[in-house]
Enzyme design. Structure first.
Site, PDB file in Angstrom:
ATOM      1  N   GLY A   1      60.737  53.681  18.203  1.00 40.01           N
ATOM      2  CA  GLY A   1      60.525  52.793  17.058  1.00 40.01           C
ATOM      3  C   GLY A   1      59.194  52.997  16.355  1.00 40.01           C
TER       4      GLY A   1
ATOM      5  N   HIS B   1      48.707  54.361  18.149  1.00 37.79           N
ATOM      6  CA  HIS B   1      48.213  52.985  18.090  1.00 37.79           C
ATOM      7  C   HIS B   1      48.775  52.156  19.229  1.00 37.79           C
ATOM      8  CE1 HIS B   1      51.844  53.316  15.551  1.00 37.79           C
ATOM      9  NE2 HIS B   1      52.145  52.082  15.913  1.00 37.79           N
TER      10      HIS B   1
ATOM     11  N   HIS C   1      50.419  57.787  13.672  1.00 39.26           N
ATOM     12  CA  HIS C   1      49.018  57.825  14.111  1.00 39.26           C
ATOM     13  C   HIS C   1      48.976  56.925  15.343  1.00 39.26           C
ATOM     14  CE1 HIS C   1      44.478  57.748  12.943  1.00 39.26           C
ATOM     15  NE2 HIS C   1      44.585  57.031  14.066  1.00 39.26           N
TER      16      HIS C   1
ATOM     17  N   ASN D   1      54.541  52.382  20.608  1.00 37.69           N
ATOM     18  CA  ASN D   1      55.818  52.998  20.256  1.00 37.69           C
ATOM     19  C   ASN D   1      55.622  54.492  20.029  1.00 37.69           C
ATOM     20  OD1 ASN D   1      57.079  50.455  20.282  1.00 37.69           O
ATOM     21  ND2 ASN D   1      56.429  50.055  18.183  1.00 37.69           N
TER      22      ASN D   1
HETATM   23  P1  5GP Z   1      54.887  51.205  14.696  1.00 38.00           P
HETATM   24  O1  5GP Z   1      56.166  50.709  14.066  1.00 38.00           O
HETATM   25  O2  5GP Z   1      54.591  52.613  14.252  1.00 38.00           O
HETATM   26  O3  5GP Z   1      54.797  51.018  16.170  1.00 38.00           O
HETATM   27  O4  5GP Z   1      53.747  50.240  14.133  1.00 38.00           O
HETATM   28  C1  5GP Z   1      53.222  50.359  12.860  1.00 38.00           C
HETATM   29  C2  5GP Z   1      52.692  49.008  12.492  1.00 38.00           C
HETATM   30  O5  5GP Z   1      51.866  49.131  11.362  1.00 38.00           O
HETATM   31  C3  5GP Z   1      53.781  47.975  12.123  1.00 38.00           C
HETATM   32  O6  5GP Z   1      53.715  46.861  13.007  1.00 38.00           O
HETATM   33  C4  5GP Z   1      53.450  47.604  10.686  1.00 38.00           C
HETATM   34  O7  5GP Z   1      53.669  46.235  10.398  1.00 38.00           O
HETATM   35  C5  5GP Z   1      51.995  47.991  10.572  1.00 38.00           C
HETATM   36  N1  5GP Z   1      51.589  48.359   9.220  1.00 38.00           N
HETATM   37  C6  5GP Z   1      52.282  49.172   8.371  1.00 38.00           C
HETATM   38  N2  5GP Z   1      51.603  49.299   7.218  1.00 38.00           N
HETATM   39  C7  5GP Z   1      50.469  48.561   7.340  1.00 38.00           C
HETATM   40  C8  5GP Z   1      49.360  48.309   6.461  1.00 38.00           C
HETATM   41  O8  5GP Z   1      49.279  48.793   5.326  1.00 38.00           O
HETATM   42  N3  5GP Z   1      48.379  47.502   6.937  1.00 38.00           N
HETATM   43  C9  5GP Z   1      48.440  46.941   8.184  1.00 38.00           C
HETATM   44  N4  5GP Z   1      47.414  46.151   8.522  1.00 38.00           N
HETATM   45  N5  5GP Z   1      49.458  47.176   9.037  1.00 38.00           N
HETATM   46  C10 5GP Z   1      50.457  47.968   8.623  1.00 38.00           C
HETATM   47 ZN    ZN Z   2      45.976  59.345  10.997  1.00 38.76          ZN
END
Ligand code: 5GP
Ligand code: ZN
Length: 112
Positions: free
Chosen positions: A91, A98, A96, A85
Protein backbone atom coordinates in the site's frame (compact mmCIF):
# COMPACT_ATOMS: atom_id res chain seq x y z
CA UNK A 1 14.21 14.28 -8.53
CA UNK A 2 10.45 14.64 -8.59
CA UNK A 3 9.74 13.24 -5.14
CA UNK A 4 6.99 14.66 -2.93
CA UNK A 5 8.72 13.86 0.36
CA UNK A 6 12.07 15.25 -0.86
CA UNK A 7 10.18 18.47 -1.61
CA UNK A 8 8.62 18.46 1.87
CA UNK A 9 12.06 17.77 3.35
CA UNK A 10 13.52 20.72 1.37
CA UNK A 11 10.57 22.93 2.46
CA UNK A 12 9.60 23.40 -1.22
CA UNK A 13 6.18 22.06 -0.17
CA UNK A 14 4.85 23.28 3.17
CA UNK A 15 4.02 20.88 5.99
CA UNK A 16 3.54 21.01 9.73
CA UNK A 17 6.94 19.88 11.00
CA UNK A 18 6.86 18.27 14.45
CA UNK A 19 10.48 17.01 14.70
CA UNK A 20 13.68 17.71 12.78
CA UNK A 21 17.34 16.72 12.99
CA UNK A 22 20.18 16.82 10.43
CA UNK A 23 19.04 13.44 9.06
CA UNK A 24 15.33 13.05 9.79
CA UNK A 25 12.20 15.18 9.52
CA UNK A 26 8.66 14.41 10.71
CA UNK A 27 5.42 16.18 9.81
CA UNK A 28 1.68 15.75 10.15
CA UNK A 29 0.04 13.54 7.53
CA UNK A 30 -2.25 15.51 5.21
CA UNK A 31 -4.96 12.80 5.47
CA UNK A 32 -4.77 11.67 9.08
CA UNK A 33 -5.98 8.15 9.87
CA UNK A 34 -5.88 8.76 13.63
CA UNK A 35 -5.94 11.85 15.91
CA UNK A 36 -2.12 11.68 15.82
CA UNK A 37 -0.75 10.71 12.39
CA UNK A 38 2.84 11.75 11.77
CA UNK A 39 5.08 10.81 8.83
CA UNK A 40 8.78 10.29 9.67
CA UNK A 41 11.24 10.38 6.77
CA UNK A 42 14.98 10.44 6.13
CA UNK A 43 16.07 13.73 4.55
CA UNK A 44 18.22 11.74 2.13
CA UNK A 45 16.12 9.97 -0.51
CA UNK A 46 15.64 6.21 -0.08
CA UNK A 47 12.74 4.82 -2.11
CA UNK A 48 11.32 2.22 0.26
CA UNK A 49 12.09 -0.26 3.06
CA UNK A 50 13.23 -2.64 0.30
CA UNK A 51 16.12 -0.25 -0.43
CA UNK A 52 17.60 -0.37 3.08
CA UNK A 53 21.10 -1.83 2.90
CA UNK A 54 24.02 -2.51 5.23
CA UNK A 55 25.44 0.85 4.09
CA UNK A 56 22.37 3.04 4.77
CA UNK A 57 20.60 1.18 7.61
CA UNK A 58 21.72 3.59 10.37
CA UNK A 59 18.91 5.88 9.23
CA UNK A 60 16.33 3.27 10.28
CA UNK A 61 17.49 3.60 13.89
CA UNK A 62 17.31 7.40 13.63
CA UNK A 63 13.74 7.16 12.31
CA UNK A 64 12.73 4.94 15.25
CA UNK A 65 14.50 7.32 17.63
CA UNK A 66 12.40 10.13 16.13
CA UNK A 67 9.23 8.08 16.78
CA UNK A 68 10.24 7.46 20.39
CA UNK A 69 11.07 11.12 21.02
CA UNK A 70 7.85 12.33 19.38
CA UNK A 71 5.85 9.84 21.45
CA UNK A 72 7.44 11.20 24.64
CA UNK A 73 6.82 14.80 23.57
CA UNK A 74 3.16 14.07 22.81
CA UNK A 75 2.68 11.94 25.97
CA UNK A 76 1.57 8.88 24.01
CA UNK A 77 1.96 6.60 27.04
CA UNK A 78 -1.24 4.74 26.10
CA UNK A 79 0.54 3.45 23.00
CA UNK A 80 0.98 4.01 19.33
CA UNK A 81 1.59 2.15 16.09
CA UNK A 82 4.50 2.48 13.65
CA UNK A 83 3.83 1.34 10.07
CA UNK A 84 6.04 1.35 7.00
CA UNK A 85 4.24 0.43 3.78
CA UNK A 86 6.38 -1.11 1.03
CA UNK A 87 5.50 -1.54 -2.62
CA UNK A 88 2.19 -2.19 -4.31
CA UNK A 89 0.87 -4.93 -2.01
CA UNK A 90 2.07 -3.01 1.04
CA UNK A 91 0.00 0.00 0.00
CA UNK A 92 2.93 2.39 -0.49
CA UNK A 93 1.83 5.51 -2.40
CA UNK A 94 4.84 7.81 -1.91
CA UNK A 95 8.11 6.28 -3.09
CA UNK A 96 10.29 7.77 -0.33
CA UNK A 97 10.96 5.67 2.79
CA UNK A 98 8.71 6.67 5.69
CA UNK A 99 7.24 5.57 8.99
CA UNK A 100 3.66 6.37 9.92
CA UNK A 101 3.23 7.11 13.64
CA UNK A 102 -0.43 6.62 14.57
CA UNK A 103 -1.92 7.24 18.01
CA UNK A 104 -4.76 8.39 20.23
CA UNK A 105 -7.29 5.86 19.09
CA UNK A 106 -7.58 2.09 19.43
CA UNK A 107 -6.08 0.49 16.30
CA UNK A 108 -7.31 -2.85 14.92
CA UNK A 109 -4.98 -5.84 14.55
CA UNK A 110 -4.42 -7.57 12.17
CA UNK A 111 -4.68 -4.78 9.59
CA UNK A 112 -6.94 -5.22 6.56
P1 5GP B 1 2.02 5.63 2.03
O1 5GP B 1 0.64 5.46 1.45
O2 5GP B 1 3.04 5.74 0.94
O3 5GP B 1 2.38 4.64 3.09
O4 5GP B 1 1.96 7.01 2.83
C1 5GP B 1 2.02 8.24 2.20
C2 5GP B 1 1.35 9.22 3.12
O5 5GP B 1 1.66 10.53 2.70
C3 5GP B 1 -0.19 9.12 3.13
O6 5GP B 1 -0.64 8.82 4.45
C4 5GP B 1 -0.64 10.49 2.66
O7 5GP B 1 -1.80 10.96 3.32
C5 5GP B 1 0.57 11.35 2.94
N1 5GP B 1 0.69 12.50 2.05
C6 5GP B 1 0.53 12.48 0.70
N2 5GP B 1 0.74 13.71 0.20
C7 5GP B 1 1.03 14.52 1.25
C8 5GP B 1 1.35 15.92 1.36
O8 5GP B 1 1.40 16.67 0.38
N3 5GP B 1 1.60 16.39 2.61
C9 5GP B 1 1.54 15.58 3.72
N4 5GP B 1 1.79 16.18 4.89
N5 5GP B 1 1.27 14.27 3.64
C10 5GP B 1 1.01 13.74 2.43
ZN1 ZN C 1 12.46 11.51 -1.95
Amino acid sequence: MDCLFCKISNKEIPSTVVYETDDVIAFNDITPQAPVHIVIIPKHHISSPADITAENCDIAGKMFLAASEIAKKLNLEKGFRIVSNCGEDGGQTVQHLHLHLLAQRSLAWPPG
